[in-house]
Write an enzyme that holds these catalytic residues in place. Structure first.
Site, PDB file in Angstrom:
ATOM      1  N   TYR A 100     -18.418 -14.838 -12.563  1.00 36.87           N
ATOM      2  CA  TYR A 100     -19.762 -14.281 -12.742  1.00 36.87           C
ATOM      3  C   TYR A 100     -20.174 -13.546 -11.467  1.00 36.87           C
ATOM      4  O   TYR A 100     -19.856 -13.994 -10.363  1.00 36.87           O
ATOM      5  CB  TYR A 100     -20.789 -15.372 -13.053  1.00 36.87           C
ATOM      6  CG  TYR A 100     -20.518 -16.117 -14.339  1.00 36.87           C
ATOM      7  CD1 TYR A 100     -20.829 -15.555 -15.577  1.00 36.87           C
ATOM      8  CD2 TYR A 100     -19.950 -17.385 -14.319  1.00 36.87           C
ATOM      9  CE1 TYR A 100     -20.586 -16.232 -16.763  1.00 36.87           C
ATOM     10  CE2 TYR A 100     -19.697 -18.075 -15.500  1.00 36.87           C
ATOM     11  CZ  TYR A 100     -20.012 -17.496 -16.717  1.00 36.87           C
ATOM     12  OH  TYR A 100     -19.763 -18.173 -17.886  1.00 36.87           O
ATOM     13  N   CYS A 256     -18.241  -2.061 -16.979  1.00 36.30           N
ATOM     14  CA  CYS A 256     -18.251  -3.507 -17.176  1.00 36.30           C
ATOM     15  C   CYS A 256     -18.963  -3.836 -18.489  1.00 36.30           C
ATOM     16  O   CYS A 256     -20.073  -3.356 -18.738  1.00 36.30           O
ATOM     17  CB  CYS A 256     -18.954  -4.212 -16.015  1.00 36.30           C
ATOM     18  SG  CYS A 256     -18.806  -6.013 -16.063  1.00 36.30           S
TER      19      CYS A 256
END
Length: 290
Positions: A100, A256
């Site tokens: 993350y 992304c």
């Protein structure tokens, strides 16, 4: 005799002055040391952090704030890199890792913020989603091939989908903050989601766009509400041509999002003249996929 006494008094006074100066220097050093942010993240060992706040952003996505050991601590993560989060899954429990990108950075000591979408089949995201305030989870890092440095290129174009906005926001905010120190990088972002309720960090992105004339964001929704002024459907070649930079040696494209979207954006980028993306991106690549 009076001369001897006078010399002794002078030496005593000098000794006391030196002792007081040393004491003052020691106290000052201690104060400065206490206020100096200490990086706590390590690539070879886990750091256990406690959840202090949870803010629901959408029905299945939340912002999680984890406290660092000391209020003056920083995570110690370069802009553009991410962390591994380990969750004990199964019986007996086995650590499962997921990566993350924090939406906080080292300019905000004492905590780290993650935005995580919980999927029904996502072991780690579901585990994090069930954490109660006060419970802990393990962090390790930093990791990742991308590391932003000011003015690395003339312009950075970005395409993000869903929670793929997190590295883009981190990088864009760092660039805007760096204007005061001479960062002139232009940033243009296309951000795609299903519906308006899925747009994460919208207020923050709009605020960046209002404050900075060299940052722009174009929203795309697959299921837009009536009167929607942004893009509709999936991100296509025309949207990229109209809202992002033309391919050039001093332009970098960052992507992304969900794997199918990333795959489609790679093809569009190549068709527009960007260098063919590699299966695993390197920092020097013109098209970098997180």
């Amino acid at each position: 005799m009076s001369l001897l006494n006078s010399t002794s008094t002078w030496e005593l006074g000098l000794s006391i002055s030196i002792l007081l100066l040393c004491a003052a220097i020691t106290v000052l050093f201690s104060i400065l040391k206490a206020k100096t942010p200490k990086p706590v993240l390590r690539p070879d060992s886990f750091l256990e952090l406690s959840l202090s706040h949870k803010t629901q952003l959408s029905p299945n996505t939340a912002l999680y704030r984890f406290d660092l050991p000391q209020p003056t601590d920083v995570l110690g993560i370069p802009i553009g890199q991410h962390v591994s989060v380990a969750a004990p899954i199964g019986s007996p429990p086995k650590d499962i890792l997921r990566s993350y990108t924090p939406v906080s950075d080292d300019t905000s000591p004492g905590h780290v913020d993650l935005i995580i979408k919980s999927y029904p089949s996502g072991n780690v995201s579901k585990y994090v989603g069930q954490l109660a305030v006060g419970q802990t989870i393990k962090f390790r890092g930093p990791k990742g091939a991308f590391r932003y440095t000011p003015n690395m290129v003339r312009e950075i174009s970005m395409i993000a989908g869903g929670t793929g906005i997190t590295p883009m926001y981190q990088i864009a905010r760092s660039i805007v903050r760096g204007r005061a120190n001479g960062d002139k990088t232009k940033v243009s972002l296309i951000y795609a989601n299903v519906g308006p309720e899925d747009i994460l960090l919208q207020d923050e992105l709009n605020d960046l766009a209002r404050k900075d004339g060299n940052f722009s964001v174009y929203y795309v929704l697959n299921k837009p509400p009536p009167g929607w002024a942004g893009g509709v459907g999936f991100v296509n070649q025309d949207m990229v041509k109209q809202n992002l930079a033309t391919p050039a040696d001093d332009v970098k494209l960052l992507i992304c999002g969900p794997p199918p979207m990333v795959s489609a954006m790679k093809k569009i980028a190549e068709s527009l003249g960007f260098a063919s993306p590699r299966p695993v991106s390197k920092l020097e690549d013109q098209v970098f996929c997180f």
